[in-house]
Write a protein that holds these residues in place. Structure first.
Motif, PDB file in Angstrom:
ATOM      1  N   ILE A 156       0.844  -1.195   0.000  1.00  0.00           N
ATOM      2  CA  ILE A 156       0.000   0.000   0.000  1.00  0.00           C
ATOM      3  C   ILE A 156       0.878   1.243   0.000  1.00  0.00           C
ATOM      4  CG2 ILE A 156      -1.950  -1.097   1.128  1.00  0.00           C
ATOM      5  CD1 ILE A 156      -1.049  -0.047   3.765  1.00  0.00           C
ATOM      6  N   SER A 157       0.267   2.353  -0.400  1.00  0.00           N
ATOM      7  CA  SER A 157       0.956   3.634  -0.413  1.00  0.00           C
ATOM      8  C   SER A 157      -0.016   4.704   0.071  1.00  0.00           C
ATOM      9  CB  SER A 157       1.450   3.965  -1.817  1.00  0.00           C
ATOM     10  OG  SER A 157       2.206   5.165  -1.825  1.00  0.00           O
ATOM     11  N   SER A 158       0.456   5.578   0.973  1.00  0.00           N
ATOM     12  CA  SER A 158      -0.403   6.609   1.561  1.00  0.00           C
ATOM     13  C   SER A 158       0.300   7.953   1.513  1.00  0.00           C
ATOM     14  CB  SER A 158      -0.756   6.272   3.010  1.00  0.00           C
ATOM     15  OG  SER A 158      -1.418   5.031   3.097  1.00  0.00           O
ATOM     16  N   ILE A 159      -0.519   9.016   1.417  1.00  0.00           N
ATOM     17  CA  ILE A 159       0.003  10.375   1.487  1.00  0.00           C
ATOM     18  C   ILE A 159      -0.954  11.198   2.337  1.00  0.00           C
ATOM     19  CG2 ILE A 159      -1.160  11.175  -0.621  1.00  0.00           C
ATOM     20  CD1 ILE A 159       1.381  12.872  -1.150  1.00  0.00           C
ATOM     21  N   SER A 160      -0.400  12.114   3.107  1.00  0.00           N
ATOM     22  CA  SER A 160      -1.207  12.950   3.995  1.00  0.00           C
ATOM     23  C   SER A 160      -0.890  14.420   3.764  1.00  0.00           C
ATOM     24  CB  SER A 160      -0.940  12.598   5.462  1.00  0.00           C
ATOM     25  OG  SER A 160      -1.668  13.444   6.324  1.00  0.00           O
ATOM     26  N   ALA A 161      -1.910  15.265   3.902  1.00  0.00           N
ATOM     27  CA  ALA A 161      -1.731  16.711   3.826  1.00  0.00           C
ATOM     28  C   ALA A 161      -1.063  17.200   5.114  1.00  0.00           C
ATOM     29  CB  ALA A 161      -3.090  17.378   3.616  1.00  0.00           C
ATOM     30  N   PRO A 162      -0.777  18.512   5.230  1.00  0.00           N
ATOM     31  CA  PRO A 162      -0.103  19.026   6.432  1.00  0.00           C
ATOM     32  C   PRO A 162      -0.769  18.558   7.717  1.00  0.00           C
ATOM     33  CG  PRO A 162      -0.271  20.757   4.796  1.00  0.00           C
ATOM     34  CD  PRO A 162      -1.024  19.580   4.244  1.00  0.00           C
ATOM     35  N   GLY A 163       0.061  18.130   8.632  1.00  0.00           N
ATOM     36  CA  GLY A 163      -0.412  17.582   9.890  1.00  0.00           C
ATOM     37  C   GLY A 163      -0.118  16.102  10.017  1.00  0.00           C
ATOM     38  N   GLY A 164       0.031  15.411   8.881  1.00  0.00           N
ATOM     39  CA  GLY A 164       0.361  13.991   8.908  1.00  0.00           C
ATOM     40  C   GLY A 164      -0.829  13.112   9.231  1.00  0.00           C
ATOM     41  N   GLY A 165      -0.616  11.821   9.130  1.00  0.00           N
ATOM     42  CA  GLY A 165      -1.696  10.871   9.387  1.00  0.00           C
ATOM     43  C   GLY A 165      -1.153   9.538   9.881  1.00  0.00           C
ATOM     44  N   GLN A 166      -2.060   8.585  10.005  1.00  0.00           N
ATOM     45  CA  GLN A 166      -1.715   7.242  10.454  1.00  0.00           C
ATOM     46  C   GLN A 166      -2.490   6.216   9.633  1.00  0.00           C
ATOM     47  OE1 GLN A 166      -2.659   7.661  14.724  1.00  0.00           O
ATOM     48  NE2 GLN A 166      -0.490   7.218  15.147  1.00  0.00           N
ATOM     49  N   VAL A 167      -1.869   5.026   9.482  1.00  0.00           N
ATOM     50  CA  VAL A 167      -2.481   3.913   8.747  1.00  0.00           C
ATOM     51  C   VAL A 167      -2.427   2.670   9.620  1.00  0.00           C
ATOM     52  CG1 VAL A 167      -2.338   2.411   6.707  1.00  0.00           C
ATOM     53  CG2 VAL A 167      -1.867   4.865   6.496  1.00  0.00           C
ATOM     54  N   ARG A 168      -3.492   1.867   9.561  1.00  0.00           N
ATOM     55  CA  ARG A 168      -3.540   0.602  10.305  1.00  0.00           C
ATOM     56  C   ARG A 168      -4.119  -0.478   9.396  1.00  0.00           C
ATOM     57  NH1 ARG A 168      -6.487   0.907  15.914  1.00  0.00           N
ATOM     58  NH2 ARG A 168      -8.368   1.072  14.603  1.00  0.00           N
ATOM     59  N   VAL A 169      -3.470  -1.643   9.392  1.00  0.00           N
ATOM     60  CA  VAL A 169      -3.923  -2.789   8.602  1.00  0.00           C
ATOM     61  C   VAL A 169      -4.376  -3.878   9.558  1.00  0.00           C
ATOM     62  CG1 VAL A 169      -3.309  -4.515   6.872  1.00  0.00           C
ATOM     63  CG2 VAL A 169      -2.325  -2.217   6.745  1.00  0.00           C
ATOM     64  N   ASN A 170      -5.607  -4.357   9.384  1.00  0.00           N
ATOM     65  CA  ASN A 170      -6.180  -5.362  10.268  1.00  0.00           C
ATOM     66  C   ASN A 170      -6.496  -6.654   9.514  1.00  0.00           C
ATOM     67  OD1 ASN A 170      -6.300  -3.722  12.627  1.00  0.00           O
ATOM     68  ND2 ASN A 170      -8.125  -2.709  11.815  1.00  0.00           N
ATOM     69  N   MET A 171      -6.217  -7.770  10.161  1.00  0.00           N
ATOM     70  CA  MET A 171      -6.649  -9.082   9.669  1.00  0.00           C
ATOM     71  C   MET A 171      -7.825  -9.545  10.526  1.00  0.00           C
ATOM     72  SD  MET A 171      -4.468 -12.662   9.284  1.00  0.00           S
ATOM     73  CE  MET A 171      -4.363 -13.024  11.040  1.00  0.00           C
ATOM     74  N   LEU A 172      -8.844 -10.116   9.872  1.00  0.00           N
ATOM     75  CA  LEU A 172     -10.024 -10.630  10.562  1.00  0.00           C
ATOM     76  C   LEU A 172     -10.019 -12.151  10.435  1.00  0.00           C
ATOM     77  CD1 LEU A 172     -10.675  -7.623   9.650  1.00  0.00           C
ATOM     78  CD2 LEU A 172     -13.079  -8.257   9.844  1.00  0.00           C
ATOM     79  N   PRO A 173      -9.431 -12.853  11.414  1.00  0.00           N
ATOM     80  CA  PRO A 173      -9.363 -14.320  11.337  1.00  0.00           C
ATOM     81  C   PRO A 173     -10.730 -14.940  11.565  1.00  0.00           C
ATOM     82  CG  PRO A 173      -8.531 -13.566  13.442  1.00  0.00           C
ATOM     83  CD  PRO A 173      -8.818 -12.325  12.644  1.00  0.00           C
ATOM     84  N   PRO A 174     -10.901 -16.217  11.225  1.00  0.00           N
ATOM     85  CA  PRO A 174     -12.203 -16.872  11.407  1.00  0.00           C
ATOM     86  C   PRO A 174     -12.627 -16.977  12.864  1.00  0.00           C
ATOM     87  CG  PRO A 174     -10.514 -18.455  10.753  1.00  0.00           C
ATOM     88  CD  PRO A 174      -9.926 -17.107  10.581  1.00  0.00           C
ATOM     89  N   SER A 175     -11.679 -16.849  13.792  1.00  0.00           N
ATOM     90  CA  SER A 175     -12.035 -16.906  15.207  1.00  0.00           C
ATOM     91  C   SER A 175     -12.744 -15.644  15.673  1.00  0.00           C
ATOM     92  CB  SER A 175     -10.780 -17.142  16.054  1.00  0.00           C
ATOM     93  OG  SER A 175      -9.822 -16.119  15.832  1.00  0.00           O
ATOM     94  N   GLY A 176     -12.721 -14.576  14.850  1.00  0.00           N
ATOM     95  CA  GLY A 176     -13.420 -13.345  15.174  1.00  0.00           C
ATOM     96  C   GLY A 176     -12.492 -12.232  15.604  1.00  0.00           C
ATOM     97  N   GLY A 177     -13.020 -10.998  15.574  1.00  0.00           N
ATOM     98  CA  GLY A 177     -12.260  -9.831  15.996  1.00  0.00           C
ATOM     99  C   GLY A 177     -11.325  -9.326  14.916  1.00  0.00           C
ATOM    100  N   GLU A 178     -10.628  -8.236  15.234  1.00  0.00           N
ATOM    101  CA  GLU A 178      -9.639  -7.642  14.350  1.00  0.00           C
ATOM    102  C   GLU A 178      -8.259  -7.760  14.980  1.00  0.00           C
ATOM    103  OE1 GLU A 178     -12.109  -4.112  12.029  1.00  0.00           O
ATOM    104  OE2 GLU A 178     -10.853  -3.603  13.764  1.00  0.00           O
ATOM    105  N   VAL A 179      -7.297  -8.207  14.176  1.00  0.00           N
ATOM    106  CA  VAL A 179      -5.911  -8.306  14.630  1.00  0.00           C
ATOM    107  C   VAL A 179      -5.099  -7.286  13.836  1.00  0.00           C
ATOM    108  CG1 VAL A 179      -3.889  -9.782  14.846  1.00  0.00           C
ATOM    109  CG2 VAL A 179      -6.174 -10.753  15.178  1.00  0.00           C
ATOM    110  N   ALA A 180      -4.569  -6.266  14.525  1.00  0.00           N
ATOM    111  CA  ALA A 180      -3.750  -5.252  13.852  1.00  0.00           C
ATOM    112  C   ALA A 180      -2.393  -5.852  13.502  1.00  0.00           C
ATOM    113  CB  ALA A 180      -3.584  -4.031  14.751  1.00  0.00           C
ATOM    114  N   VAL A 181      -2.106  -5.955  12.209  1.00  0.00           N
ATOM    115  CA  VAL A 181      -0.830  -6.527  11.768  1.00  0.00           C
ATOM    116  C   VAL A 181       0.179  -5.451  11.405  1.00  0.00           C
ATOM    117  CG1 VAL A 181      -1.954  -8.629  10.972  1.00  0.00           C
ATOM    118  CG2 VAL A 181      -1.631  -6.747   9.380  1.00  0.00           C
ATOM    119  N   ALA A 182      -0.285  -4.189  11.273  1.00  0.00           N
ATOM    120  CA  ALA A 182       0.633  -3.075  11.000  1.00  0.00           C
ATOM    121  C   ALA A 182      -0.050  -1.773  11.389  1.00  0.00           C
ATOM    122  CB  ALA A 182       1.025  -3.049   9.533  1.00  0.00           C
ATOM    123  N   GLU A 183       0.714  -0.851  11.934  1.00  0.00           N
ATOM    124  CA  GLU A 183       0.223   0.495  12.247  1.00  0.00           C
ATOM    125  C   GLU A 183       1.427   1.431  12.228  1.00  0.00           C
ATOM    126  OE1 GLU A 183      -2.885   2.713  15.300  1.00  0.00           O
ATOM    127  OE2 GLU A 183      -1.980   0.790  15.863  1.00  0.00           O
TER     128      GLU A 183
END
Length: 285
Positions: A156-183
């Motif tokens: 993935i590729s991201s760009i933010s205007a002045p002030g900056g930003g944050q990105v988070r990638v989540n995996m949703l396994p079959p057991s349920g919930g969200e697992v953050a694999v990158a932030e």
């Protein structure tokens, strides 16, 4: 003149009859290059090979030249087509090769549950928040796919205007919930490229795995955009990439069983064959 036993001629005639009978039976049997019934056993390090007239190996099963055991099939031009077992890299794998020698179908070397090749796509779709000014996380991309391979790759590729930003990638396994694999943070006015390499921990073969990519800005009045360039699963490249098994597989592993994704009834035990009779015996066929 020597005395001839009275029954000698009868004995000769009986021997002639038995010779004719045995000759007839021999002619009725299949030729030595044909098997009509029963198994063929090659043991104690033996092998079976089929070669073309020019010497090209077409098929081989049993003990290979390097001492390993397996099955190999080649095309008439000598290129390898199929390999099962063997030694070294790819040991105990099932692999189908292209004519150029590349494995195009195989299981995973470091993980015995997943497909190795081909690599399979993950379907990710943009939302209307692919570009957002929200200060709380928004879903920029969502999707998922059945798990065929052991490792997920998302670029993935991201760009933010002045002030900056944050990105988070989540995996949703079959057991349920969200697992953050990158932030991670995205500095202002700078494209940040990331390739996420994530083993599918706790996931079984063909389990559905969901994914989402979230992003936000750090200060109000700013904006952030995220683009997806690659999303697929691949085989493991090293042992450390092998994912942890799902709970059912872990329980089966602890008991010394092989996890196949679903309970499987054990095959019925066949009684051992009766030992052959010793010595000569009459053939009734």
């Amino acid at each position: 003149m020597a005395a001839i036993p009275l029954d000698l001629l009868d004995r000769i005639r009986e021997l002639e009859r038995k010779v004719r009978e045995l000759t007839g039976r021999a002619n009725m049997r299949p030729a030595l290059n044909e098997i009509t019934n029963g198994p063929v056993k090659i043991a104690e390090g033996g092998s079976l090979e089929v070669r073309a007239p020019d010497g090209t190996g077409i098929f081989a099963v049993g003990r290979h030249w390097d001492g390993a055991y397996g099955v190999g099939m080649q095309r008439s031009d000598g290129t390898l087509a199929l390999s099962i077992g063997g030694s070294g890299e790819g040991s105990n794998m099932v692999r189908t090769f292209s004519r150029s020698g590349q494995p195009i179908l195989m299981d995973d070397y470091y993980n015995r549950e997943f497909l190795g090749r081909p690599w399979m796509p993950i379907q990710l779709f943009p939302t209307k928040q692919q570009g957002t000014e929200g200060t709380s996380y928004q879903y920029g991309w969502v999707g998922g796919a059945a798990a065929h391979n052991a490792v997920a790759i998302i670029t993935i590729s991201s760009i933010s205007a002045p002030g900056g930003g944050q990105v988070r990638v989540n995996m949703l396994p079959p057991s349920g919930g969200e697992v953050a694999v990158a932030e991670y943070d995205v500095p202002a006015n700078t494209w940040v490229n990331k390739t996420i390499v994530q083993p599918l921990n706790g996931v079984g073969f063909l389990d559905y795995v969901g994914w989402n990519i979230q992003h936000r800005v750090k200060t109000a009045g700013s904006g952030i955009e995220t683009r997806v360039f690659n999303a697929y699963t691949r085989n493991t490249f090293e042992a450390d990439e092998s994912p942890t098994p799902p709970p059912a597989a872990a329980a089966a592993e602890a008991k010394g069983a092989t996890f196949l994704g679903a309970p499987v009834a054990p095959p019925p035990e066949m009684p051992p064959p009766a030992p052959p009779e010793q010595g000569l015996h009459t053939i009734d066929d």
